[in-house]
Design a protein around this motif. Structure first.
Motif, PDB file in Angstrom:
ATOM      1  N   UNK A   1       0.831  -1.207   0.000  1.00  0.00           N
ATOM      2  CA  UNK A   1       0.000   0.000   0.000  1.00  0.00           C
ATOM      3  C   UNK A   1       0.862   1.253   0.000  1.00  0.00           C
ATOM      4  N   UNK A   2       1.891   1.268   0.866  1.00  0.00           N
ATOM      5  CA  UNK A   2       2.772   2.432   0.927  1.00  0.00           C
ATOM      6  C   UNK A   2       3.551   2.604  -0.380  1.00  0.00           C
ATOM      7  N   UNK A   3       3.969   1.495  -0.992  1.00  0.00           N
ATOM      8  CA  UNK A   3       4.671   1.580  -2.275  1.00  0.00           C
ATOM      9  C   UNK A   3       3.782   2.111  -3.381  1.00  0.00           C
ATOM     10  N   UNK A   4       2.526   1.670  -3.412  1.00  0.00           N
ATOM     11  CA  UNK A   4       1.605   2.174  -4.430  1.00  0.00           C
ATOM     12  C   UNK A   4       1.312   3.654  -4.228  1.00  0.00           C
ATOM     13  N   UNK A   5       1.247   4.104  -2.967  1.00  0.00           N
ATOM     14  CA  UNK A   5       1.070   5.536  -2.711  1.00  0.00           C
ATOM     15  C   UNK A   5       2.251   6.339  -3.249  1.00  0.00           C
ATOM     16  N   UNK A   6       3.457   5.818  -3.056  1.00  0.00           N
ATOM     17  CA  UNK A   6       4.636   6.501  -3.602  1.00  0.00           C
ATOM     18  C   UNK A   6       4.585   6.537  -5.128  1.00  0.00           C
ATOM     19  N   UNK A   7       4.191   5.405  -5.733  1.00  0.00           N
ATOM     20  CA  UNK A   7       4.146   5.336  -7.198  1.00  0.00           C
ATOM     21  C   UNK A   7       3.107   6.287  -7.777  1.00  0.00           C
ATOM     22  N   UNK A   8       1.958   6.411  -7.125  1.00  0.00           N
ATOM     23  CA  UNK A   8       0.891   7.264  -7.650  1.00  0.00           C
ATOM     24  C   UNK A   8       1.205   8.736  -7.428  1.00  0.00           C
ATOM     25  N   UNK A   9       1.620   9.099  -6.214  1.00  0.00           N
ATOM     26  CA  UNK A   9       1.869  10.518  -5.915  1.00  0.00           C
ATOM     27  C   UNK A   9       3.093  11.067  -6.645  1.00  0.00           C
ATOM     28  N   UNK A  10       4.062  10.178  -7.013  1.00  0.00           N
ATOM     29  CA  UNK A  10       5.241  10.660  -7.750  1.00  0.00           C
ATOM     30  C   UNK A  10       4.851  11.220  -9.104  1.00  0.00           C
ATOM     31  N   UNK A  11       3.849  10.651  -9.727  1.00  0.00           N
ATOM     32  CA  UNK A  11       3.411  11.139 -11.038  1.00  0.00           C
ATOM     33  C   UNK A  11       2.540  12.380 -10.944  1.00  0.00           C
ATOM     34  N   UNK A  12       2.132  12.737  -9.717  1.00  0.00           N
ATOM     35  CA  UNK A  12       1.277  13.924  -9.550  1.00  0.00           C
ATOM     36  C   UNK A  12       2.127  15.159  -9.336  1.00  0.00           C
ATOM     37  N   UNK A  13       2.846  15.210  -8.243  1.00  0.00           N
ATOM     38  CA  UNK A  13       3.683  16.376  -7.921  1.00  0.00           C
ATOM     39  C   UNK A  13       4.636  15.986  -6.804  1.00  0.00           C
ATOM     40  N   UNK A  14       5.693  16.770  -6.681  1.00  0.00           N
ATOM     41  CA  UNK A  14       6.686  16.494  -5.638  1.00  0.00           C
ATOM     42  C   UNK A  14       6.104  16.676  -4.246  1.00  0.00           C
ATOM     43  N   UNK A  15       5.276  17.706  -4.077  1.00  0.00           N
ATOM     44  CA  UNK A  15       4.701  17.955  -2.757  1.00  0.00           C
ATOM     45  C   UNK A  15       3.686  16.873  -2.383  1.00  0.00           C
ATOM     46  N   UNK A  16       3.060  16.265  -3.360  1.00  0.00           N
ATOM     47  CA  UNK A  16       2.182  15.133  -3.068  1.00  0.00           C
ATOM     48  C   UNK A  16       2.985  13.907  -2.650  1.00  0.00           C
ATOM     49  N   UNK A  17       4.161  13.757  -3.244  1.00  0.00           N
ATOM     50  CA  UNK A  17       5.021  12.629  -2.885  1.00  0.00           C
ATOM     51  C   UNK A  17       5.561  12.749  -1.457  1.00  0.00           C
ATOM     52  N   UNK A  18       5.628  13.976  -0.941  1.00  0.00           N
ATOM     53  CA  UNK A  18       6.175  14.170   0.406  1.00  0.00           C
ATOM     54  C   UNK A  18       5.322  13.468   1.460  1.00  0.00           C
ATOM     55  N   UNK A  19       4.017  13.378   1.242  1.00  0.00           N
ATOM     56  CA  UNK A  19       3.123  12.818   2.278  1.00  0.00           C
ATOM     57  C   UNK A  19       3.446  11.350   2.575  1.00  0.00           C
ATOM     58  N   UNK A  20       3.416  10.442   1.588  1.00  0.00           N
ATOM     59  CA  UNK A  20       3.801   9.062   1.909  1.00  0.00           C
ATOM     60  C   UNK A  20       5.284   8.923   2.258  1.00  0.00           C
ATOM     61  N   UNK A  21       6.120   9.827   1.725  1.00  0.00           N
ATOM     62  CA  UNK A  21       7.549   9.763   2.038  1.00  0.00           C
ATOM     63  C   UNK A  21       7.807  10.054   3.510  1.00  0.00           C
TER      64      UNK A  21
END
Length: 372
Positions: free
Chosen positions: A149-169
């Motif tokens: 689940x955490x990996x899929x969140x990283x994969x999805x948010x990375x394609x959206x924006x950097x600030x979105x990727x920060x949340x699961x990171x």
């Protein structure tokens, strides 16, 4: 022995020190007349005794050994007293004996979890080795699902924006810091966990401020600073030198993992999507009930296939197979580390969830830039 008072002259027994002339005037015996006592006073004129201050014993006295009443005349001779010996208690009726504990029960009380405070008991892992069992316990399917689940969140948010990727990171960095300390038997370690987590946040902020082009300096800079901070933290500790060294190694390793997890933020978005998806698939395949060699092979093949699939959707192409396989290898190493030394359930749901993704972050960052 006669009850008459002693009427003789001064005692002329053996005087080994030649001091008989300085002998004090004897005291009157009970029942002795005053005239008899005057004879002793006349026999020792040089002593200058005052008859008015001479103590006279009357009546009964106490015998110090037996604490019984005896006559004063009887105290001139006492038979030798035997030393007191406690008598053995009277035999009691026989009672049923308690059964002796089994060797297994005694062994169970001798083992316990290792602690940083110096617990001398044998750990569960040491007991397993002594009994010929493996100290490796894999996290299982539930932690693998959380990792996926955490990996899929990283994969999805990375394609959206950097600030979105920060949340699961940030979630990944927090679980990594806590899980590493618990995996090393150090709990609670609030200062170390907070320091490692703060290092990850600092690296995230530095990468966001400097941009991906300057990501190496933005990540390596906080990493070096946090090593020094970890050293300062342990120097202020009042623990023993061995415990401080152990705490230093744990703090440095936890901070390094949390900071290096920022590699997802520094890598190309498509590489993050491919690598995170490959880790998710690899961990799920590793949790299947298969023999270990077969499970490892299936995991690598599944990760390569996921890399190709996600690479095709993101434009990364077939190069996603190599990136997915490399990320899966790092994830399996992290999975193995989280399984080592009889970890607890808490370790499985922290280090078992986070280490596969944290270990794969540097490879996703470096290999993603090389292949992209």
């Amino acid at each position: 022995m006669s009850d008459q008072p002693y009427q003789g002259g001064p005692y002329e027994g053996y005087d080994p020190y030649g001091q008989q002339q300085h002998q004090a005037a004897p005291q009157a015996w009970p029942g002795q007349s005053q005239a008899g006592y005057d004879q002793y006073a006349d026999a020792y004129p040089q002593q200058g005794y005052d008859q008015q201050h001479t103590q006279q014993w009357q009546g009964q006295t106490w015998e110090t050994q037996t604490h019984g009443h005896v006559q004063a005349a009887e105290t001139s001779y006492l038979p030798p007293q035997e030393p007191y010996a406690p008598q053995a208690p009277a035999p009691q009726p026989p009672q049923p004996q308690q059964p002796e504990p089994a060797p297994e029960a005694e062994a169970a009380t001798a083992y316990g979890p290792a602690t940083l405070a110096g617990n001398s008991r044998v750990t569960d892992a040491q007991r397993a080795r002594l009994e010929g069992r493996s100290p490796i316990i894999e996290p299982g399917m539930q932690p693998a699902l959380l990792t996926a689940v955490l990996g899929l969140l990283l994969a999805v948010t990375a394609s959206i924006a950097s600030y979105a990727l920060v949340v699961p990171l940030v979630m990944l960095q927090a679980v990594t810091a806590a899980g590493w300390f618990r995996l090393n038997g150090m709990w609670p370690a609030r200062q170390g966990i907070a320091l490692a987590f703060l290092g990850g946040l600092t690296a995230d902020a530095a990468v966001l401020a400097a941009g991906r082009d300057h990501a190496p300096a933005a990540i390596l800079g906080p990493l070096g600073v946090w090593v020094l901070l970890s050293l300062v933290l342990q120097l202020r500790s009042h623990a023993s030198p061995d415990e401080r060294m152990y705490g230093l190694m744990a703090t440095v390793a936890s901070s390094s993992l949390a900071v290096l997890a920022t590699g997802y933020l520094a890598a190309q978005p498509h590489a993050v999507s491919v690598g995170a998806a490959a880790v998710a698939v690899a961990v799920l395949a590793r949790a299947l009930p298969l023999p270990t060699p077969a499970s490892v092979v299936v995991s690598l093949l599944a990760a390569s296939g996921a890399g190709i699939a996600v690479g095709g959707m993101t434009g990364f192409g077939t190069k996603g197979a190599a990136l997915g396989a490399a990320a899966a290898i790092c994830a399996l190493i992290g999975h193995r580390v989280a399984s080592y030394d009889y970890p607890s359930r808490f370790v499985h749901f922290t280090a078992g969830v986070a280490l596969p993704l944290s270990a794969a972050a540097p490879v996703v960052w470096v290999l993603g830039r090389a292949l992209g």
